[in-house]
Design a protein around this motif. Structure first.
Motif, PDB file in Angstrom:
ATOM      1  N   LYS A  24       0.866  -1.041  -0.160  1.00  0.00           N
ATOM      2  CA  LYS A  24       0.084   0.068   0.083  1.00  0.00           C
ATOM      3  C   LYS A  24       0.904   1.149   0.140  1.00  0.00           C
ATOM      4  CE  LYS A  24      -3.702   2.383   2.560  1.00  0.00           C
ATOM      5  NZ  LYS A  24      -4.807   2.333   3.465  1.00  0.00           N
ATOM      6  N   GLN A  25       2.019   1.355   0.762  1.00  0.00           N
ATOM      7  CA  GLN A  25       2.898   2.549   0.768  1.00  0.00           C
ATOM      8  C   GLN A  25       3.369   2.710  -0.503  1.00  0.00           C
ATOM      9  OE1 GLN A  25       5.612   1.948   4.102  1.00  0.00           O
ATOM     10  NE2 GLN A  25       3.991   1.851   5.509  1.00  0.00           N
ATOM     11  N   THR A  26       3.876   1.398  -1.268  1.00  0.00           N
ATOM     12  CA  THR A  26       4.519   1.680  -2.543  1.00  0.00           C
ATOM     13  C   THR A  26       3.685   2.164  -3.548  1.00  0.00           C
ATOM     14  OG1 THR A  26       5.981   0.075  -1.880  1.00  0.00           O
ATOM     15  CG2 THR A  26       5.802   0.575  -4.211  1.00  0.00           C
ATOM     16  N   THR A  28       1.061   3.739  -3.099  1.00  0.00           N
ATOM     17  CA  THR A  28       0.693   5.361  -2.792  1.00  0.00           C
ATOM     18  C   THR A  28       1.544   6.130  -3.180  1.00  0.00           C
ATOM     19  OG1 THR A  28      -0.739   4.469  -0.764  1.00  0.00           O
ATOM     20  CG2 THR A  28       0.083   7.066  -0.931  1.00  0.00           C
ATOM     21  N   LYS A  29       3.023   6.187  -3.140  1.00  0.00           N
ATOM     22  CA  LYS A  29       4.028   7.065  -3.473  1.00  0.00           C
ATOM     23  C   LYS A  29       4.157   6.730  -4.957  1.00  0.00           C
ATOM     24  CE  LYS A  29       6.789   6.375   0.644  1.00  0.00           C
ATOM     25  NZ  LYS A  29       8.255   5.782   1.154  1.00  0.00           N
ATOM     26  N   GLU A  30       4.010   5.710  -5.516  1.00  0.00           N
ATOM     27  CA  GLU A  30       4.271   5.524  -7.190  1.00  0.00           C
ATOM     28  C   GLU A  30       2.995   5.906  -7.866  1.00  0.00           C
ATOM     29  OE1 GLU A  30       5.602   1.446  -7.916  1.00  0.00           O
ATOM     30  OE2 GLU A  30       7.516   1.711  -7.035  1.00  0.00           O
ATOM     31  N   ARG A  31       1.856   5.615  -7.414  1.00  0.00           N
ATOM     32  CA  ARG A  31       0.671   6.212  -8.331  1.00  0.00           C
ATOM     33  C   ARG A  31      -0.127   7.182  -7.541  1.00  0.00           C
ATOM     34  NH1 ARG A  31      -0.682  -0.085 -10.358  1.00  0.00           N
ATOM     35  NH2 ARG A  31       1.716  -0.221 -11.275  1.00  0.00           N
ATOM     36  N   SER A  32      -1.054   6.573  -6.832  1.00  0.00           N
ATOM     37  CA  SER A  32      -1.989   7.450  -5.897  1.00  0.00           C
ATOM     38  C   SER A  32      -2.512   6.697  -4.487  1.00  0.00           C
ATOM     39  CB  SER A  32      -2.835   8.278  -6.721  1.00  0.00           C
ATOM     40  OG  SER A  32      -3.639   7.179  -7.238  1.00  0.00           O
ATOM     41  N   LYS A  33      -3.099   7.435  -3.855  1.00  0.00           N
ATOM     42  CA  LYS A  33      -3.752   6.840  -2.797  1.00  0.00           C
ATOM     43  C   LYS A  33      -4.888   6.246  -3.127  1.00  0.00           C
ATOM     44  CE  LYS A  33      -5.762   8.181   1.828  1.00  0.00           C
ATOM     45  NZ  LYS A  33      -5.836   9.215   2.801  1.00  0.00           N
ATOM     46  N   ALA A  36      -3.873   2.805  -4.713  1.00  0.00           N
ATOM     47  CA  ALA A  36      -3.614   1.867  -3.501  1.00  0.00           C
ATOM     48  C   ALA A  36      -4.866   1.294  -2.948  1.00  0.00           C
ATOM     49  CB  ALA A  36      -2.591   2.594  -2.476  1.00  0.00           C
TER      50      ALA A  36
END
Length: 64
Positions: A24-26, A28-33, A36
């Motif tokens: 989920k963290q990855t 969120t950072k790479e794409r969006s919340k 995720a």
């Protein structure tokens, strides 16, 4: 099963597996919340399990 038991079971799963989830963290950072979150509710086995518990609760709640 009582309402509190359903909530307790979902909370336990969330606390154990979702808090600090690297996937989920990855995402969120790479794409969006939003992306995720979509992964969590459509592909993650824990997310799908939580949904099943919620559906079981709703079915029982409808019955009375």
């Amino acid at each position: 099963m009582e309402r509190k038991q359903y909530i307790r079971e979902m909370d336990e799963l969330t606390d154990t597996y979702c808090e600090g989830c690297l996937v989920k963290q990855t995402l969120t950072k790479e794409r969006s919340k939003t992306n995720a979150h979509r992964f969590c509710i459509t592909e993650c086995s824990i997310g799908l399990t939580i949904q099943k518990i919620g559906e079981a609760f709703m079915q029982q709640h409808k019955k009375g």
